[in-house]
Design an enzyme around this catalytic site. Sequence first.
Site, PDB file in Angstrom:
ATOM      1  N   GLY A  27       0.825  -1.183   0.000  1.00 37.55           N
ATOM      2  CA  GLY A  27       0.000   0.000   0.000  1.00 37.55           C
ATOM      3  C   GLY A  27       0.875   1.253   0.000  1.00 37.55           C
ATOM      4  O   GLY A  27       2.045   1.201   0.394  1.00 37.55           O
ATOM      5  N   CYS A  28       0.311   2.358  -0.442  1.00 40.45           N
ATOM      6  CA  CYS A  28       1.116   3.574  -0.546  1.00 40.45           C
ATOM      7  C   CYS A  28       1.495   4.105   0.834  1.00 40.45           C
ATOM      8  O   CYS A  28       2.652   4.491   1.066  1.00 40.45           O
ATOM      9  CB  CYS A  28       0.388   4.624  -1.372  1.00 40.45           C
ATOM     10  SG  CYS A  28      -1.323   4.907  -0.886  1.00 40.45           S
ATOM     11  N   TYR A  29       0.551   4.146   1.756  1.00 42.01           N
ATOM     12  CA  TYR A  29       0.899   4.598   3.117  1.00 42.01           C
ATOM     13  C   TYR A  29       1.934   3.677   3.752  1.00 42.01           C
ATOM     14  O   TYR A  29       2.920   4.165   4.333  1.00 42.01           O
ATOM     15  CB  TYR A  29      -0.344   4.668   4.004  1.00 42.01           C
ATOM     16  CG  TYR A  29      -1.304   5.796   3.697  1.00 42.01           C
ATOM     17  CD1 TYR A  29      -0.901   7.124   3.764  1.00 42.01           C
ATOM     18  CD2 TYR A  29      -2.633   5.540   3.373  1.00 42.01           C
ATOM     19  CE1 TYR A  29      -1.797   8.163   3.505  1.00 42.01           C
ATOM     20  CE2 TYR A  29      -3.528   6.568   3.117  1.00 42.01           C
ATOM     21  CZ  TYR A  29      -3.110   7.877   3.182  1.00 42.01           C
ATOM     22  OH  TYR A  29      -3.991   8.896   2.941  1.00 42.01           O
ATOM     23  N   PRO A  30       1.742   2.342   3.704  1.00 43.16           N
ATOM     24  CA  PRO A  30       2.758   1.470   4.293  1.00 43.16           C
ATOM     25  C   PRO A  30       4.148   1.684   3.696  1.00 43.16           C
ATOM     26  O   PRO A  30       5.148   1.630   4.411  1.00 43.16           O
ATOM     27  CB  PRO A  30       2.213   0.064   4.007  1.00 43.16           C
ATOM     28  CG  PRO A  30       0.731   0.237   4.022  1.00 43.16           C
ATOM     29  CD  PRO A  30       0.521   1.582   3.358  1.00 43.16           C
ATOM     30  N   THR A  31       4.221   1.906   2.391  1.00 41.65           N
ATOM     31  CA  THR A  31       5.544   2.134   1.798  1.00 41.65           C
ATOM     32  C   THR A  31       6.268   3.256   2.531  1.00 41.65           C
ATOM     33  O   THR A  31       7.436   3.116   2.940  1.00 41.65           O
ATOM     34  CB  THR A  31       5.396   2.486   0.303  1.00 41.65           C
ATOM     35  OG1 THR A  31       4.838   1.357  -0.380  1.00 41.65           O
ATOM     36  CG2 THR A  31       6.743   2.843  -0.311  1.00 41.65           C
TER      37      THR A  31
END
Lengths: 349, 349, 349, 349
Positions: A151-155
């Site tokens: 996911g973009c936030y996790p990255t």
Amino acid sequence: MTFSAAVSGASGYAGGEVLRILAGHPGIEIGAVGAHSNAGQRLGELQPHLHSLADRVLVDTTVENLAGHDVVFLALPHGASAAIAAQLPPETVVIDAGADHRLESAEDWDQFYGSAHAGTWPYGLPELIVDGEGARQREQLRGATRIAVPGCYPTSALLALAPGFAAGLLEPEDVVIVAASGTSGAGRAVKPHLLGSEVMGSMAPYGVGGAHRHTPEIEQGLSRAAGERVRISFTPTLAPMPRGILTTATARVAEGVTADRLREAWLSAYAAEQFVTVLPEGTWPATKSVAGSNHAQLQLALDPRAGRVVVTCVIDNLVKGTAGGAVQSVNLALGLPEDTGLNLQGVAP
Amino acid sequence: MTFSAAVSGASGYAGGEVLRILAGHPGIEIGAVGAHSNAGQRLGELQPHLHSLADRVLVDTTVENLAGHDVVFLALPHGASAAIAAQLPPETVVIDAGADHRLESAEDWDQFYGSAHAGTWPYGLPELIVDGEGARQREQLRGATRIAVPGCYPTSALLALAPGFAAGLLEPEDVVIVAASGTSGAGRAVKPHLLGSEVMGSMAPYGVGGAHRHTPEIEQGLSRAAGERVRISFTPTLAPMPRGILTTATARVAEGVTADRLREAWLSAYAAEQFVTVLPEGTWPATKSVAGSNHAQLQLALDPRAGRVVVTCVIDNLVKGTAGGAVQSVNLALGLPEDTGLNLQGVAP
Amino acid sequence: MTFSAAVSGASGYAGGEVLRILAGHPGIEIGAVGAHSNAGQRLGELQPHLHSLADRVLVDTTVENLAGHDVVFLALPHGASAAIAAQLPPETVVIDAGADHRLESAEDWDQFYGSAHAGTWPYGLPELIVDGEGARQREQLRGATRIAVPGCYPTSALLALAPGFAAGLLEPEDVVIVAASGTSGAGRAVKPHLLGSEVMGSMAPYGVGGAHRHTPEIEQGLSRAAGERVRISFTPTLAPMPRGILTTATARVAEGVTADRLREAWLSAYAAEQFVTVLPEGTWPATKSVAGSNHAQLQLALDPRAGRVVVTCVIDNLVKGTAGGAVQSVNLALGLPEDTGLNLQGVAP
Amino acid sequence: MTFSAAVSGASGYAGGEVLRILAGHPGIEIGAVGAHSNAGQRLGELQPHLHSLADRVLVDTTVENLAGHDVVFLALPHGASAAIAAQLPPETVVIDAGADHRLESAEDWDQFYGSAHAGTWPYGLPELIVDGEGARQREQLRGATRIAVPGCYPTSALLALAPGFAAGLLEPEDVVIVAASGTSGAGRAVKPHLLGSEVMGSMAPYGVGGAHRHTPEIEQGLSRAAGERVRISFTPTLAPMPRGILTTATARVAEGVTADRLREAWLSAYAAEQFVTVLPEGTWPATKSVAGSNHAQLQLALDPRAGRVVVTCVIDNLVKGTAGGAVQSVNLALGLPEDTGLNLQGVAP
């Protein structure tokens, strides 16, 4: 040697960004370009910025159309990828921009997604530190044939905090992450609160109170780096910009940890990483510096009053946060140099 | 009866906003309009949106020009207000939009501002709960003749968290506050990083690691509400919008505190407050909803996994966060109804 | 074979964009990177989005530093380039992003710039039709050693209207051009009206009444295409976006000219041009589609009530309007394929 | 005396803005608040910026609900207002924000709207000069019971050019108007091209070639002022901002007309108008200066090379362009002072 790639979800933002990057990739040739309701249209009608691909005609996202390529990029709604992947040859590199195969815990999956768990694929964040010895996630991606795009936030959150957890400098409780994302993170589906009139000039939180689906994904990665269970408070917010994520992540530092020790941990974690930069002291990152590029820029500071470190990290949600990270992982899977097609500068101002 | 008011700093954003509000205030008449380098110019050249005041000519910010009014609004650089206030009659209501008189602790002042402490004036945030009994700051403002306008970030952070601390529901450690502000919060002075080309499409943190001057001010207010020392980690960020603050504040809840108990505490804290609204459950605030108005909108959620409450609060940094809060406090000082001239709707979309 | 290039003005927006493009150019290697007041700084401090060039150190913009390269890009204030160029070897390709050598008429130069005319260099807009036979400007650029980069507004205005004038379909009087530009067109110098707080949410005209310096440059190009003197009314406006120009150009059509005839003229003018696209009927261009790319997208319509054609054209002011057009012209000068290093997709959303 | 008003279309942007203004109107009390699909909801859910009206519950837009008020504001889709108005008492002031009753020419109506012409109501632009003697439109609004609110583009275009036509200074051919509008002008219905991700950072034209429905409305007003048929080329564009219109209007000046003569015509036209300001020479209008206010700001310049005058005009499309103009007209209809409830400053920055 050139590999062939099919791209599904090509009328959306993630799929469009995969195409933008592949159009400049010297080792991958774009094959079938698939979409759901837009099949039959010229790509130029839907993605007029993809100049060199304007005359490509979208095909249906069927197994028939996707098969026969070396790589298949899936940018589909949650729950759709497992069935397609099962029908593709095992040697095809299938990379899923959706969430279906990110979580190891079936319980977390059930709690946050409420459907049957589709299993776990190698997690496509090559730079992620996965243990206290500093091993990286990229080892699991070399030669992989199934990859889950983070996911973009996790990255951004994992790049921000993993070095400190891996080095044993941070406490696993009271970790707080607040992130601001551009609107493309919400996708291209039309919803009232995503209208330009609503978004411009406004910031708003959503998924508050630990409800966002990226929460367990961040905890999973941090826990692995820490070697113990890490719990986070994660709050996403929507910012009036089309692209970019600014993540502010803060954790309590262990007894006696100094600013120098912290800085050293982050610097050494990313010294050899070409896509992750710890900025020189005194400089703070801005999302615009990574717009359109596969880079993450970080900066950190110890807050001695609060006894916490604050790490800020910027990425382009559509590039490092989705399509760029996907291509980077595919490069590893195919045995290509990891940065093939990804030497993109940011586009600023 | 109509009071007269002088406004200094009228060429800046804070001063302009004081004028915008006073132009519609039935109990206050605008007298001298002062500026520093722009004295002699028509206000219309500098603030072309203040239609009814366009032909006012700016005067120098001298004691002579400011004296002789019932109220004097000071919107000056740090360190400038004490000398002016000392020369104004003690019965004149002097209200300072600068920081000089906000902090009680000379030590904090020295650490964060590095100059001699000018003393403390009553703090202009009427709704602030100041003790465990629920007493409000407004009692100290009735009839006051010297008032310190709170900082914009503290206004939102204190409104967000004070109810929980006053009710004994929150732990005083590991409080984390991350806030996004529109660019007008940085003032009208021209600096490279505030250029539109740099700001649009970008988010960036600043003052990270507890360095921002509003940190001790927030701690002061929360500590008073809690009746014990509260320590915070505060990170401000700059958002691509001209106005508005979104504050995300999170604290560990005390053992056994339920979501209902939390909600009840916030609802009861603001039930009688016309400018502070706890939104209905399921609704999250957006800065645009309070643009141009003196309102704060809040929402909160318990994160049971993390054992923390997350409170989000939006204000207009120039209104509730500066000029509106100032006028509200002046109303109290003058004995006028607290909302005189402040019944402003938000301007959206 | 690889050529070497020096870039001056590297701390500004135009210079930064030249560097961004050259960083991906396979035939040109970046040599000296010059700046005025920022000499000695790392490029990463000033242009943090140029990841691969972050550690380059800026040098003074002296002849010594610029000499010894095959190509010298000048992005300097008006009036500065002639003196430098005179001291560089005649075989060095010198390309000037400033206005000094664009205008042929010394009288126009004097009226709009008020200084001595520095002479005329070949005009760097390869696709421009320069006569009724359809000859292109690119012929003058092959092997050229001195090149004047067109202004950003003229680039879009000339691409929009030249086909009609060259084909004899338009009247030379009452041509009206209104254009909206992103703020990067105003450069990186800090000015109050360019602050983000002022720009966001606002549109404003400037240089109204034919006062903008690009006016005679547009007339020069259109007159050449028409074979007769063309007069325009040109109004630029500043739009709340960092990049992009939308030009709306309208002219009276000659007696009897049909919509089909118009369309055919524009289609045939650009059929062989890879960087200029006439969109399919019913589709209108948006600046975002060309953000970061060297493309121009156009669309036109006949207004039968008014007897006028309306042509809209979008470009990225920093790419096709400055740095991309410059590199394209340099490619021609050096004998490289015209599109080398310029196969950039737009970055959207 | 206080009048009562019903407002339909209250969940949209125009209806919301009528409510925002009426909430501060001392002579009008808000009665029924109607909406179509949102009936039964709290207004606070749909218009969270209307603080003082948050608890109002929306009712169906039926004649029963609208009847019994002194004033009925209709903000409905085209074609819906005539039927409702016919069922309301003739003495009720019915004001229609839609287009149904703006055009006098049934032929124009048919060509641009393609449905049966509903007839013409007095045109709600009080300051409009309607003949060569300088008579104003407001005379037709005093005591009127049916009023057509002008379109937002026509409001700005007519204010910009009518003075010159009424004074006989402009030629009726080759009038060109290009306007940039904020996205709220497109309404609140969700459409892909109005998504924030698409709109931010982008400008795009639409309705090019004389196809926009406001074209005949502008021609109608200018022709009346000129006393002869005026033909225009009108091109609207969508700008990345939520509110505001910048209109750039240019016309050929008659033989011998000087800059002074032009300036005098515009100054005298608006000298007595409180909501229309010709700015001091050298100052150009910005949409932000009128955001949230009922004001129009204009500036003009003669372009001697082109023989044309260029007039720029800014308004807030939702206020002077819709809801503010509507309230101003209603004030005239009810016999109230024309500016009642409309002394709003702009909200800037």
